[in-house]
Design a protein around this motif. Structure first.
Motif, short mmCIF file in Angstrom:
data_model
loop_
_atom_site.label_atom_id
_atom_site.label_comp_id
_atom_site.label_asym_id
_atom_site.label_seq_id
_atom_site.Cartn_x
_atom_site.Cartn_y
_atom_site.Cartn_z
N ALA A 1 0.60 -1.27 -0.01
CA ALA A 1 0.16 0.09 0.01
C ALA A 1 0.88 1.21 -0.12
N TYR A 2 1.79 1.40 0.99
CA TYR A 2 2.79 2.53 1.01
C TYR A 2 3.65 2.55 -0.49
N ALA A 3 3.97 1.49 -1.01
CA ALA A 3 4.75 1.75 -2.18
C ALA A 3 3.99 2.37 -3.16
N SER A 4 2.58 1.71 -3.34
CA SER A 4 1.55 2.37 -4.22
C SER A 4 1.47 3.74 -3.91
N LEU A 5 1.16 4.29 -2.58
CA LEU A 5 0.90 5.51 -2.25
C LEU A 5 2.09 6.55 -2.85
N GLN A 6 3.37 6.03 -2.44
CA GLN A 6 4.39 6.66 -2.76
C GLN A 6 4.58 7.17 -4.22
N VAL A 7 4.18 6.15 -5.05
CA VAL A 7 4.31 6.43 -6.59
C VAL A 7 2.99 7.55 -6.65
N ALA A 8 1.84 7.21 -6.21
CA ALA A 8 1.05 8.28 -6.48
C ALA A 8 1.43 9.82 -5.82
N ASN A 9 2.16 9.87 -4.67
CA ASN A 9 2.53 11.00 -4.30
C ASN A 9 3.47 11.87 -5.43
N ILE A 10 4.26 10.72 -5.86
CA ILE A 10 5.36 11.48 -7.00
C ILE A 10 4.51 11.93 -8.32
N THR A 11 3.63 11.03 -8.62
CA THR A 11 3.01 11.35 -9.85
C THR A 11 1.73 12.27 -9.82
N GLU B 1 -16.47 1.86 -2.55
CA GLU B 1 -17.27 2.85 -3.52
C GLU B 1 -16.59 4.06 -3.65
N PRO B 2 -16.11 4.49 -4.93
CA PRO B 2 -15.12 5.59 -5.20
C PRO B 2 -15.88 6.82 -4.56
N SER B 3 -15.16 7.65 -3.80
CA SER B 3 -15.36 8.99 -3.24
C SER B 3 -15.07 10.12 -4.15
N TYR B 4 -14.08 9.72 -5.00
CA TYR B 4 -13.15 10.83 -5.92
C TYR B 4 -13.35 10.50 -7.18
N SER B 5 -13.01 11.40 -8.08
CA SER B 5 -13.26 11.30 -9.69
C SER B 5 -12.12 10.36 -10.07
N PHE B 6 -12.35 9.69 -11.11
CA PHE B 6 -11.05 8.73 -11.63
C PHE B 6 -10.17 9.74 -12.60
N PHE B 7 -10.86 10.79 -12.90
CA PHE B 7 -9.85 11.56 -13.43
C PHE B 7 -8.79 12.34 -12.68
N GLU B 8 -9.20 12.51 -11.23
CA GLU B 8 -8.49 13.31 -10.42
C GLU B 8 -7.50 12.19 -9.93
N SER B 9 -7.51 10.80 -10.03
CA SER B 9 -6.74 9.81 -9.46
C SER B 9 -5.85 9.42 -10.45
N ASN B 10 -5.21 8.03 -10.06
CA ASN B 10 -4.21 7.27 -10.99
C ASN B 10 -4.26 5.85 -10.47
N PRO B 11 -4.11 4.87 -11.16
CA PRO B 11 -3.87 3.43 -10.76
C PRO B 11 -2.95 3.07 -9.37
N SER B 12 -1.86 4.05 -9.20
CA SER B 12 -1.19 3.75 -7.93
C SER B 12 -2.28 4.36 -6.90
#
Length: 202
Positions: A59-69, A111-122
């Motif tokens: 989870a934290y590895a994916s979160l790190q990637v999300a933080n960077i991207t 249940e997604p509480s945010y838009s997929f356009f605001e997010s990414n797979p990480s």
């Protein structure tokens, strides 16, 4: 104070000794069952904690990637938008008279509480893994609490069995020995007194 060395007190002391021995046997059996139950839980929790650690690392590895991207600020805004509405209740089940807590909860889908356009797979992967870890943590909390409760009960039983085996049982054994020796001595004295009277009559 010592009890008077009478036959009735001898019977009482024997009954108390028998009761103490039976109490010790029952407590010893209960202790062994609880120790076995606790050791099974200890073995179980070890593997569960390893699983949680692995899930959290992913989870934290994916979160790190999300933080960077995506940037930390965007991630924080999305995190605040995720609602927390998890409900659970703590129930109790009895194991050899010990109340062990169990956590009752219902697994809910994400249940997604945010838009997929605001997010990414990480970020999506991180949220899925954190949700998975949440349910594992419930299970671990339940087992840890159970181990604590069992350990406290085992400690209490240990004190009781120790008191029985080192204080109560030896006390009644000594009491029985004292009264028996007194009564046997009295019987011998009565026997010799009777023989002496018979000899005097003859």
């Amino acid at each position: 104070m010592q009890a008077a060395p009478t036959k009735s007190n001898l019977i009482k002391a024997k009954a108390s000794l028998d009761l103490s021995k039976k109490g010790y046997e029952l407590l010893d059996k209960k202790r062994n069952v609880l120790i076995r139950e606790m050791m099974e839980l200890v073995d179980k929790i070890k593997s569960m904690q390893i699983d949680i650690n692995e899930i959290m690392l992913e989870a934290y590895a994916s979160l790190q990637v999300a933080n960077i991207t995506m940037g930390i600020q965007d991630i924080e805004e999305i995190a605040y938008s995720v609602p927390y509405y998890e409900t659970f209740e703590v129930l109790l089940k009895s194991v050899m008279g010990v109340d062990i807590p169990t956590i009752k909860y219902e697994k809910t889908g994400l249940e997604p509480s945010y838009s997929f356009f605001e997010s990414n797979p990480s970020l999506d992967r991180a949220i899925i893994k954190l949700k998975e870890a949440q349910y594992r943590i419930y299970a671990v909390a339940e087992i840890e609490n159970s181990i604590f409760k069992l350990a406290k009960e085992i400690e209490k039983i240990q004190k009781r069995t120790s008191a029985l085996s080192h204080i109560q049982i030896p006390k009644y054994q000594a009491e029985i020995k004292r009264i028996q020796e007194f009564l046997e001595e009295k019987e011998r004295e009565d026997f010799f007194r009777l023989k002496k009277l018979e000899n005097n009559k003859a």
